[in-house]
Write a protein that holds these residues in place. Structure first.
Motif, PDB file in Angstrom:
ATOM      1  N   ILE B  74      69.685  23.055  64.496  1.00 44.99           N
ATOM      2  CA  ILE B  74      69.350  24.451  64.194  1.00 44.99           C
ATOM      3  C   ILE B  74      70.155  24.990  63.007  1.00 44.99           C
ATOM      4  O   ILE B  74      69.753  25.945  62.339  1.00 44.99           O
ATOM      5  CB  ILE B  74      69.514  25.336  65.450  1.00 44.99           C
ATOM      6  CG1 ILE B  74      68.791  26.671  65.248  1.00 44.99           C
ATOM      7  CG2 ILE B  74      70.960  25.569  65.789  1.00 44.99           C
ATOM      8  CD1 ILE B  74      68.204  27.222  66.503  1.00 44.99           C
ATOM      9  N   LYS B  77      68.490  25.696  59.622  1.00 46.28           N
ATOM     10  CA  LYS B  77      67.658  26.878  59.417  1.00 46.28           C
ATOM     11  C   LYS B  77      68.411  28.038  58.804  1.00 46.28           C
ATOM     12  O   LYS B  77      67.806  28.991  58.320  1.00 46.28           O
ATOM     13  CB  LYS B  77      66.991  27.258  60.739  1.00 46.28           C
ATOM     14  CG  LYS B  77      66.069  26.143  61.210  1.00 46.28           C
ATOM     15  CD  LYS B  77      65.336  26.501  62.477  1.00 46.28           C
ATOM     16  CE  LYS B  77      64.322  25.413  62.816  1.00 46.28           C
ATOM     17  NZ  LYS B  77      63.619  25.702  64.072  1.00 46.28           N
ATOM     18  N   GLN B  78      69.732  27.970  58.831  1.00 46.08           N
ATOM     19  CA  GLN B  78      70.530  29.000  58.157  1.00 46.08           C
ATOM     20  C   GLN B  78      70.289  28.956  56.650  1.00 46.08           C
ATOM     21  O   GLN B  78      70.468  29.959  55.959  1.00 46.08           O
ATOM     22  CB  GLN B  78      72.029  28.777  58.423  1.00 46.08           C
ATOM     23  CG  GLN B  78      72.465  29.066  59.847  1.00 46.08           C
ATOM     24  CD  GLN B  78      72.455  30.544  60.181  1.00 46.08           C
ATOM     25  OE1 GLN B  78      72.283  31.394  59.308  1.00 46.08           O
ATOM     26  NE2 GLN B  78      72.626  30.867  61.449  1.00 46.08           N
ATOM     27  N   PHE B  82      61.070  30.174  54.558  1.00 48.20           N
ATOM     28  CA  PHE B  82      59.727  29.630  54.803  1.00 48.20           C
ATOM     29  C   PHE B  82      58.663  30.719  54.741  1.00 48.20           C
ATOM     30  O   PHE B  82      58.774  31.752  55.398  1.00 48.20           O
ATOM     31  CB  PHE B  82      59.699  28.955  56.179  1.00 48.20           C
ATOM     32  CG  PHE B  82      58.319  28.544  56.651  1.00 48.20           C
ATOM     33  CD1 PHE B  82      57.454  27.844  55.807  1.00 48.20           C
ATOM     34  CD2 PHE B  82      57.887  28.840  57.938  1.00 48.20           C
ATOM     35  CE1 PHE B  82      56.188  27.456  56.245  1.00 48.20           C
ATOM     36  CE2 PHE B  82      56.627  28.454  58.390  1.00 48.20           C
ATOM     37  CZ  PHE B  82      55.781  27.757  57.536  1.00 48.20           C
ATOM     38  N   PHE B 101      64.657  43.240  60.598  1.00 48.15           N
ATOM     39  CA  PHE B 101      64.548  42.384  61.787  1.00 48.15           C
ATOM     40  C   PHE B 101      64.974  40.953  61.465  1.00 48.15           C
ATOM     41  O   PHE B 101      65.821  40.368  62.152  1.00 48.15           O
ATOM     42  CB  PHE B 101      63.104  42.427  62.308  1.00 48.15           C
ATOM     43  CG  PHE B 101      62.825  41.494  63.456  1.00 48.15           C
ATOM     44  CD1 PHE B 101      63.410  41.696  64.702  1.00 48.15           C
ATOM     45  CD2 PHE B 101      61.967  40.419  63.301  1.00 48.15           C
ATOM     46  CE1 PHE B 101      63.154  40.838  65.769  1.00 48.15           C
ATOM     47  CE2 PHE B 101      61.698  39.556  64.356  1.00 48.15           C
ATOM     48  CZ  PHE B 101      62.294  39.763  65.591  1.00 48.15           C
ATOM     49  N   TYR B 102      64.425  40.393  60.394  1.00 48.82           N
ATOM     50  CA  TYR B 102      64.779  39.013  60.046  1.00 48.82           C
ATOM     51  C   TYR B 102      66.245  38.910  59.624  1.00 48.82           C
ATOM     52  O   TYR B 102      66.913  37.922  59.905  1.00 48.82           O
ATOM     53  CB  TYR B 102      63.856  38.490  58.940  1.00 48.82           C
ATOM     54  CG  TYR B 102      62.444  38.214  59.424  1.00 48.82           C
ATOM     55  CD1 TYR B 102      62.217  37.661  60.683  1.00 48.82           C
ATOM     56  CD2 TYR B 102      61.343  38.491  58.627  1.00 48.82           C
ATOM     57  CE1 TYR B 102      60.930  37.402  61.125  1.00 48.82           C
ATOM     58  CE2 TYR B 102      60.053  38.232  59.056  1.00 48.82           C
ATOM     59  CZ  TYR B 102      59.846  37.689  60.304  1.00 48.82           C
ATOM     60  OH  TYR B 102      58.575  37.427  60.738  1.00 48.82           O
ATOM     61  N   LYS B 104      68.652  40.595  60.834  1.00 48.25           N
ATOM     62  CA  LYS B 104      69.457  40.588  62.057  1.00 48.25           C
ATOM     63  C   LYS B 104      69.406  39.219  62.722  1.00 48.25           C
ATOM     64  O   LYS B 104      70.373  38.788  63.333  1.00 48.25           O
ATOM     65  CB  LYS B 104      68.935  41.631  63.035  1.00 48.25           C
ATOM     66  CG  LYS B 104      69.415  43.034  62.738  1.00 48.25           C
ATOM     67  CD  LYS B 104      69.131  43.879  63.970  1.00 48.25           C
ATOM     68  CE  LYS B 104      68.828  45.300  63.605  1.00 48.25           C
ATOM     69  NZ  LYS B 104      68.079  45.970  64.669  1.00 48.25           N
ATOM     70  N   ILE B 105      68.241  38.571  62.643  1.00 48.51           N
ATOM     71  CA  ILE B 105      68.132  37.218  63.207  1.00 48.51           C
ATOM     72  C   ILE B 105      69.175  36.303  62.547  1.00 48.51           C
ATOM     73  O   ILE B 105      69.777  35.453  63.195  1.00 48.51           O
ATOM     74  CB  ILE B 105      66.700  36.652  62.985  1.00 48.51           C
ATOM     75  CG1 ILE B 105      65.681  37.407  63.826  1.00 48.51           C
ATOM     76  CG2 ILE B 105      66.654  35.149  63.254  1.00 48.51           C
ATOM     77  CD1 ILE B 105      65.672  37.055  65.287  1.00 48.51           C
ATOM     78  N   PHE B 106      69.397  36.520  61.243  1.00 44.97           N
ATOM     79  CA  PHE B 106      70.410  35.712  60.543  1.00 44.97           C
ATOM     80  C   PHE B 106      71.813  36.282  60.728  1.00 44.97           C
ATOM     81  O   PHE B 106      72.761  35.792  60.131  1.00 44.97           O
ATOM     82  CB  PHE B 106      70.079  35.621  59.050  1.00 44.97           C
ATOM     83  CG  PHE B 106      68.985  34.638  58.741  1.00 44.97           C
ATOM     84  CD1 PHE B 106      69.248  33.280  58.783  1.00 44.97           C
ATOM     85  CD2 PHE B 106      67.711  35.064  58.417  1.00 44.97           C
ATOM     86  CE1 PHE B 106      68.249  32.355  58.499  1.00 44.97           C
ATOM     87  CE2 PHE B 106      66.707  34.152  58.130  1.00 44.97           C
ATOM     88  CZ  PHE B 106      66.975  32.792  58.172  1.00 44.97           C
ATOM     89  N   LYS B 107      71.916  37.336  61.518  1.00 46.70           N
ATOM     90  CA  LYS B 107      73.221  37.957  61.799  1.00 46.70           C
ATOM     91  C   LYS B 107      73.931  38.421  60.530  1.00 46.70           C
ATOM     92  O   LYS B 107      75.155  38.332  60.416  1.00 46.70           O
ATOM     93  CB  LYS B 107      74.121  36.995  62.586  1.00 46.70           C
ATOM     94  CG  LYS B 107      73.498  36.540  63.907  1.00 46.70           C
ATOM     95  CD  LYS B 107      74.490  35.708  64.696  1.00 46.70           C
ATOM     96  CE  LYS B 107      74.031  35.442  66.121  1.00 46.70           C
ATOM     97  NZ  LYS B 107      72.894  34.509  66.226  1.00 46.70           N
ATOM     98  N   GLN B 149      60.859  37.935  52.397  1.00 48.77           N
ATOM     99  CA  GLN B 149      61.385  37.534  53.704  1.00 48.77           C
ATOM    100  C   GLN B 149      62.034  36.148  53.655  1.00 48.77           C
ATOM    101  O   GLN B 149      63.015  35.891  54.348  1.00 48.77           O
ATOM    102  CB  GLN B 149      60.210  37.659  54.678  1.00 48.77           C
ATOM    103  CG  GLN B 149      60.181  36.903  55.938  1.00 48.77           C
ATOM    104  CD  GLN B 149      59.806  35.465  55.796  1.00 48.77           C
ATOM    105  OE1 GLN B 149      60.480  34.612  56.326  1.00 48.77           O
ATOM    106  NE2 GLN B 149      58.738  35.144  55.055  1.00 48.77           N
TER     107      GLN B 149
END
Ligand SMILES: Nc1ncnc2c1ncn2[C@@H]1O[C@H](COP(=O)(O)OP(=O)(O)O)[C@@H](O)[C@H]1O
Ligand SMILES: [Mg+2]
Lengths: 255, 246
Positions: B74, B77-78, B82, B101-102, B104-107, B149
């Motif tokens: 995983i 993916k950092q 895509f 939102f995206y 935040k997914i990546f922090k 994105q």
């Protein structure tokens, strides 16, 4: 953990933009207000009936909302392929499932909370007293909703949202009747019937555990021990549903 | 160091008793800091390959490495971005909400995230439509927010699946300029296309896929004769390969 919460928050944000939830909540509150404030029942009987109607109304609305949010969250992501963009980011599949589940649960509980507060206010207007005992059955309505979201999520990992919601309604109804299975099984002569009956009894969620509405409306005190027992049952059942959902999802392609 | 490396990668789809060999024995090597065009007619297996590289589909056999890490890790993916084929995003979200939102997914920490969002919206020219829900976006605008994105996490490698398909000439030009820009920022771009002409002006290297098999891969300037267009080369090659088989 924070990935799960981010996904949950996204689910919540998007659900709050859909009007259907507001419609159900507002409709439920109107129905309770109308049937209680204008019911022409003799005094004494009155508040008991009001409580019955109110609790039943909230339970039905909670069921509709739980199934709706639980069975649409994942299929929406799959059908619109937004899941592809998300899974290509650092998101594990179990985080995806738990995020969808928590977002849906949050919305379901928020709706129940709004209806519950509305109900208590309506009751207070009518009876000039705060009926806080009504919170006990409402707590169990919340946990029933959580179980129902988990059941819907499980179906939605392999069915469309339409099929999942129909299956979840079937489980809801069967789960409310399943407590009668042991009595029926006792009378059944056939071994296979017995076996299938008992299997169903243990696999289906026993929703009748969560239903303490009638005694509550009649003013019978429900012991906290019972409530905690039911909560524990709900938590274990939910955990199993989610584990199975993750297992199903693990080997799925999103092409 | 290779940006992408695949080893005997294959995907067989089984639907209703019918087997589709979407990708067979794919051995691909893509070096970094370039634009790699993954070309081939519709149904050649481009999307399938990209899906396997990104963990959206499990390979039937074989494996792959992205930025030296094996797929399934995983951590990869950092560092990647895509854009799916004909992308579709949460339609009730606005551009800002989507990127947030995206992010935040990546922090990505809040301050940095907000700064990045402004930068990206500016880059793809969506600053003025930042609050409009995506359901009201045109095809071209969706493609642009889709590209924005992919860059939210400052990726080293970006995948675009058919980024120019279905766009009008202006949209195509914008997307192509953006892709060149992304390469100039020092990132590797891997994009698929069935439109050869666009690939020709954009790519440093290409790979050509036909019926699930890689028939050629290399630097564009090594593959083509000086006067030959990619289109001519492609048709010649496919004819030759298909001729060999029968
Ligand atoms: N989910 C799937 N199930 C069955 N067959 C598929 C699936 N996805 C792709 N295919 C088949 O695999 C082949 C390659 O498709 P794809 O990778 O989408 O090609 P391209 O992106 O180059 O147009 C096609 O024959 C397609 O029909
Ligand atoms: Mg494709």
């Amino acid at each position: 953990m924070s990935t799960i919460l981010t996904i949950a928050q996204g689910v919540y944000q998007r659900l709050m933009k859909s009007r259907i939830l507001y419609v159900i909540v507002v409709f439920c509150l109107f129905a309770i207000a109308y049937s209680t404030l204008y019911s022409a029942v003799t005094a004494g009987e009155e508040t008991k009936l009001m409580k019955d109607i109110g609790l039943a109304g909230i339970a039905v609305a909670a069921m509709l909302i739980s199934i709706m949010v639980g069975s649409t969250a994942i299929p929406k992501e799959i059908e619109s392929r937004t899941i592809q963009t998300l899974i290509a980011k650092p998101v594990r599949k179990y985080e995806f499932i738990l995020g969808q589940f928590l977002g849906a649960v949050y919305v379901a509980l928020l709706s129940i909370a709004i209806m519950a507060v509305g109900f208590i206010i309506i009751l207070a207007i009518k009876t000039h007293a705060l009926n806080l005992v009504m919170f006990k059955p409402l707590i169990l309505v919340c946990f029933e909703a959580i179980v129902l979201v988990a059941v819907s999520v499980l179906f939605s990992t392999f069915c469309s949202s339409m099929v999942s919601s129909i299956l979840a309604v079937v489980v809801y109804i069967a789960g409310h009747l399943s407590y009668q299975i042991p009595f029926l099984v006792e009378r059944a002569g056939n071994v296979v019937t017995k076996f299938v009956g008992l299997l169903l009894y243990y696999v289906l969620p026993n929703f009748q555990y969560f239903n303490v509405k009638a005694p509550a409306a009649h003013g019978i005190c429900i012991p906290w021990g019972l409530i905690f027992g039911v909560i524990l049952y709900g938590a274990i059942y939910t955990a199993i549903m989610l584990l199975v959902s993750v297992a199903i999802f693990k080997n799925k392609d999103f092409a | 160091m290779l940006a992408i490396k695949t080893e005997h990668l294959a995907k067989i789809y089984k639907t209703g008793g019918k087997e589709t060999k979407a990708i067979q024995d794919l051995n691909l090597e893509v070096s970094p800091n370039q634009i790699y065009g993954f070309l081939g007619p519709n149904g050649a297996g481009k999307t399938t390959t990209i899906n396997m590289l990104l963990g959206l589909a499990a390979p039937t056999t074989g494996t792959a490495w992205i930025l030296e890490k094996q797929i399934g890790d995983i951590e990869i993916k950092q560092k990647i971005g895509f854009l799916p084929q004909s992308p579709y995003f949460y339609e009730s979200f606005s551009s800002v909400e989507l990127l947030n939102f995206y992010g935040k997914i990546f922090k990505i920490p809040r301050k940095e995230r907000y700064k990045k969002i402004e930068e990206l919206l500016d880059m793809v020219g969506l600053t003025d439509s930042r609050k409009i829900p995506l359901r009201k976006f045109s095809r071209g605008m969706l493609q642009r927010i889709g590209i924005a994105q992919t860059l939210i996490n400052d990726p080293d490698l970006v995948f675009f699946d058919e980024p120019i398909a279905g766009l009008d000439p202006v949209g195509r030009k914008e997307v192509m300029d953006t892709i060149l820009n992304i390469k100039r920022q020092g990132r590797t771009v891997f994009f698929s296309s069935h439109v050869l002409h666009d690939a020709e002006t954009l790519c440093d290297s290409i790979g050509i896929l036909d019926k699930g098999k890689l028939i050629v891969s290399g630097k564009l300037k090594d593959l083509l004769d000086p006067k030959e267009s990619l289109e001519e080369y492609f048709l010649k090659l496919i004819e030759k390969k298909r001729g060999e088989k029968t």
